[in-house]
Write a protein that holds these residues in place. Structure first.
Motif, PDB file in Angstrom:
ATOM      1  N   UNK A  39       0.841  -1.132  -0.054  1.00  0.00           N
ATOM      2  CA  UNK A  39      -0.041   0.024   0.001  1.00  0.00           C
ATOM      3  C   UNK A  39       0.805   1.223  -0.194  1.00  0.00           C
ATOM      4  N   UNK A  40       1.880   1.381   0.702  1.00  0.00           N
ATOM      5  CA  UNK A  40       2.727   2.923   0.731  1.00  0.00           C
ATOM      6  C   UNK A  40       3.499   3.075  -0.489  1.00  0.00           C
ATOM      7  N   UNK A  41       3.507   1.786  -1.418  1.00  0.00           N
ATOM      8  CA  UNK A  41       4.002   2.222  -2.979  1.00  0.00           C
ATOM      9  C   UNK A  41       2.861   2.484  -3.777  1.00  0.00           C
ATOM     10  N   UNK A  42       1.498   2.455  -3.521  1.00  0.00           N
ATOM     11  CA  UNK A  42       0.792   2.751  -4.535  1.00  0.00           C
ATOM     12  C   UNK A  42       0.099   3.925  -4.291  1.00  0.00           C
ATOM     13  N   UNK A  43      -0.234   4.547  -5.487  1.00  0.00           N
ATOM     14  CA  UNK A  43      -1.244   5.981  -5.707  1.00  0.00           C
ATOM     15  C   UNK A  43      -2.347   5.835  -5.026  1.00  0.00           C
ATOM     16  N   UNK A  44      -3.023   4.518  -5.412  1.00  0.00           N
ATOM     17  CA  UNK A  44      -4.542   4.408  -5.133  1.00  0.00           C
ATOM     18  C   UNK A  44      -4.657   3.100  -4.317  1.00  0.00           C
ATOM     19  N   UNK A  45      -5.407   3.250  -3.170  1.00  0.00           N
ATOM     20  CA  UNK A  45      -6.080   1.909  -2.465  1.00  0.00           C
ATOM     21  C   UNK A  45      -7.234   1.722  -2.814  1.00  0.00           C
ATOM     22  N   UNK A  46      -7.323   0.580  -3.236  1.00  0.00           N
ATOM     23  CA  UNK A  46      -8.831  -0.265  -3.406  1.00  0.00           C
ATOM     24  C   UNK A  46      -8.896  -1.393  -2.356  1.00  0.00           C
ATOM     25  N   UNK A  47     -10.191  -1.070  -1.610  1.00  0.00           N
ATOM     26  CA  UNK A  47     -10.325  -2.364  -0.750  1.00  0.00           C
ATOM     27  C   UNK A  47     -11.868  -2.768  -1.168  1.00  0.00           C
ATOM     28  N   UNK A  48     -11.861  -3.882  -1.629  1.00  0.00           N
ATOM     29  CA  UNK A  48     -13.102  -4.486  -2.346  1.00  0.00           C
ATOM     30  C   UNK A  48     -13.181  -5.892  -2.374  1.00  0.00           C
ATOM     31  N   UNK A  49     -14.511  -6.349  -2.307  1.00  0.00           N
ATOM     32  CA  UNK A  49     -14.612  -7.783  -2.419  1.00  0.00           C
ATOM     33  C   UNK A  49     -15.117  -8.319  -3.791  1.00  0.00           C
ATOM     34  N   UNK A  50     -14.885  -7.385  -4.985  1.00  0.00           N
ATOM     35  CA  UNK A  50     -15.401  -7.784  -6.321  1.00  0.00           C
ATOM     36  C   UNK A  50     -14.282  -6.772  -7.191  1.00  0.00           C
ATOM     37  N   UNK A  51     -14.070  -7.226  -8.408  1.00  0.00           N
ATOM     38  CA  UNK A  51     -13.305  -6.377  -9.126  1.00  0.00           C
ATOM     39  C   UNK A  51     -13.744  -5.607 -10.017  1.00  0.00           C
ATOM     40  N   UNK A  52     -15.071  -5.174  -9.934  1.00  0.00           N
ATOM     41  CA  UNK A  52     -15.715  -4.297 -10.869  1.00  0.00           C
ATOM     42  C   UNK A  52     -15.049  -2.729 -10.927  1.00  0.00           C
ATOM     43  N   UNK A  53     -14.566  -2.433  -9.755  1.00  0.00           N
ATOM     44  CA  UNK A  53     -13.868  -0.970  -9.819  1.00  0.00           C
ATOM     45  C   UNK A  53     -12.480  -0.958 -10.377  1.00  0.00           C
ATOM     46  N   UNK A  54     -11.839  -2.322 -10.434  1.00  0.00           N
ATOM     47  CA  UNK A  54     -10.973  -2.287 -11.446  1.00  0.00           C
ATOM     48  C   UNK A  54     -10.992  -1.980 -13.016  1.00  0.00           C
ATOM     49  N   UNK A  55     -12.037  -2.409 -13.249  1.00  0.00           N
ATOM     50  CA  UNK A  55     -12.548  -2.189 -14.632  1.00  0.00           C
ATOM     51  C   UNK A  55     -12.910  -0.748 -14.811  1.00  0.00           C
ATOM     52  N   UNK A  56     -13.365  -0.120 -14.248  1.00  0.00           N
ATOM     53  CA  UNK A  56     -13.772   1.143 -14.036  1.00  0.00           C
ATOM     54  C   UNK A  56     -12.332   1.893 -14.180  1.00  0.00           C
ATOM     55  N   UNK A  57     -11.446   1.941 -13.163  1.00  0.00           N
ATOM     56  CA  UNK A  57     -10.354   2.708 -13.035  1.00  0.00           C
ATOM     57  C   UNK A  57      -9.302   2.261 -14.380  1.00  0.00           C
ATOM     58  N   UNK A  58      -9.232   1.154 -14.758  1.00  0.00           N
ATOM     59  CA  UNK A  58      -8.600   0.650 -16.004  1.00  0.00           C
ATOM     60  C   UNK A  58      -9.102   1.498 -17.429  1.00  0.00           C
ATOM     61  N   UNK A  59     -10.506   1.298 -17.256  1.00  0.00           N
ATOM     62  CA  UNK A  59     -11.097   2.014 -18.353  1.00  0.00           C
ATOM     63  C   UNK A  59     -10.751   3.605 -18.678  1.00  0.00           C
ATOM     64  N   UNK A  60     -10.873   4.362 -17.418  1.00  0.00           N
ATOM     65  CA  UNK A  60     -10.627   5.509 -17.318  1.00  0.00           C
ATOM     66  C   UNK A  60      -9.288   6.071 -17.469  1.00  0.00           C
ATOM     67  N   UNK A  61      -8.371   5.313 -16.945  1.00  0.00           N
ATOM     68  CA  UNK A  61      -6.874   5.342 -17.366  1.00  0.00           C
ATOM     69  C   UNK A  61      -6.782   5.063 -19.002  1.00  0.00           C
TER      70      UNK A  61
END
Length: 341
Positions: free
Chosen positions: A244-266
């Protein structure tokens, strides 16, 4: 603007497994406790001792003689891995989505047999993966050495002192015929993961600034840092105190849908827009997901699940995020696996 690309660790951001831990627990007597001790020893070598030439993920190298002593061969790992892939909710959809929109890769410390099994389960192309090569069948262990290794295992479980483990792994086992199996294993962790990403950049003529990297553990420190320092995006997904200290963004989740959103925006808008979105999401998740630049189908998937916690990591929230992420990590992956480095 160059072509964006997506790189993910496997165990954590995609699956809830720790395949090597599970193999040890299933086939080695007192294997879970044994693996936990070796994993902590690995963390100390990397983070405290900083032993030259030793990379995070070395646990996968150190346990191989013991797996061999308990009768594990290539087919055993293949069969066990195929039967025990446990995916995070949404993982198949996320992998299919990111693969359809940009070059996508899995870079994992896991044994290649497990990654092959995961690729068969998800449909992700195995040729777009990097993992730890392991050939158990190249090596034989005679009965005397097998018994000696079982004695070493008992010693490690009963007396897990650093000096004891150091002697066993760097003096005793290397002097045995089976010691060659450790020399043959080169875990893809830490620097190995960074080198894999650099290989991807060379092979596909990509730029480090166009990297989206997501990971969760000590083996992800170097690739997260690499993405961060080169202007890409670095995401901790249920990360521990190392990642976590090496990351810009912290995600705390039980599913990966938010990964899709972040990757798509990027992919469509770049790093700054991702960070702006995360700031907005932290203030008001539903309003942020309804923004015009967010893919509505992806937003709907996030909204239809338990809303994830997503924050830009900074000095003020670092300790809290480590505490919350580590706690949630254990809930999602189980206390034993979630507590590993």
């Amino acid at each position: 603007m160059g072509k964006k690309f997506f790189v993910s660790d496997c165990e954590g951001p995609i699956s809830t497994n720790d395949n090597a831990f599970e193999l040890s627990g299933h086939f080695i007597e007192d294997g879970e406790k044994f693996f936990e001790i070796i994993s902590k020893y690995d963390d100390v070598l990397v983070d405290v001792v900083k032993r030259e030439g030793y990379n995070a993920g070395g646990t996968l190298k150190l346990i191989t003689p013991f797996l061999k002593a308990y009768g594990v061969d290539n087919q055993t790992i293949i069969d066990f891995s195929a039967e025990n892939v446990m995916l995070l909710k949404g993982a198949v959809e996320t992998l299919k989505f990111v693969s359809s929109t940009m070059p996508s890769f899995i870079v994992s410390t896991s044994y290649e047999q497990y990654i092959e099994a995961l690729c068969r389960r998800t449909g992700f192309p195995y040729e777009n993966t990097y993992s730890t090569k392991l050939d158990m069948d190249r090596f034989n262990v005679n009965p005397d050495e097998a018994e000696k290794l079982r004695e070493f295992k008992r010693t490690i479980v009963e007396n897990p002192e650093f000096e004891v483990l150091d002697k066993i792994f760097w003096k005793n086992i290397p002097s045995m015929e089976i010691g060659g199996i450790m020399e043959s294993v080169h875990p893809v962790g830490g620097e190995g993961k960074k080198e894999a990403i650099q290989d991807i950049i060379r092979r596909f003529n990509l730029k480090a600034s166009d990297l989206f990297y997501i990971g969760d553990s000590i083996t992800d420190v170097q690739p997260l840092r690499f993405a961060n320092t080169n202007g890409g995006i670095s995401v901790s997904f249920n990360g521990n105190e190392y990642a976590l200290p090496e990351a810009e963004i912290a995600v705390i989740a039980d599913n990966t849908a938010i990964t899709s959103v972040l990757a798509d925006v990027f992919n469509r808008y770049g790093t700054d827009t991702v960070l702006d979105f995360v700031v907005s999401y932290y203030k008001d998740p539903e309003t942020a997901l309804e923004s015009g630049f967010i893919n509505p189908k992806l937003a709907e998937k996030v909204l239809n699940n338990k809303l994830p916690q997503v924050e830009v990591v900074n000095c003020d929230n670092m300790d809290r995020l480590i505490d919350e992420s580590t706690k949630f990590r254990k809930e999602v992956r189980g206390k034993a696996i979630g507590g590993l480095g």
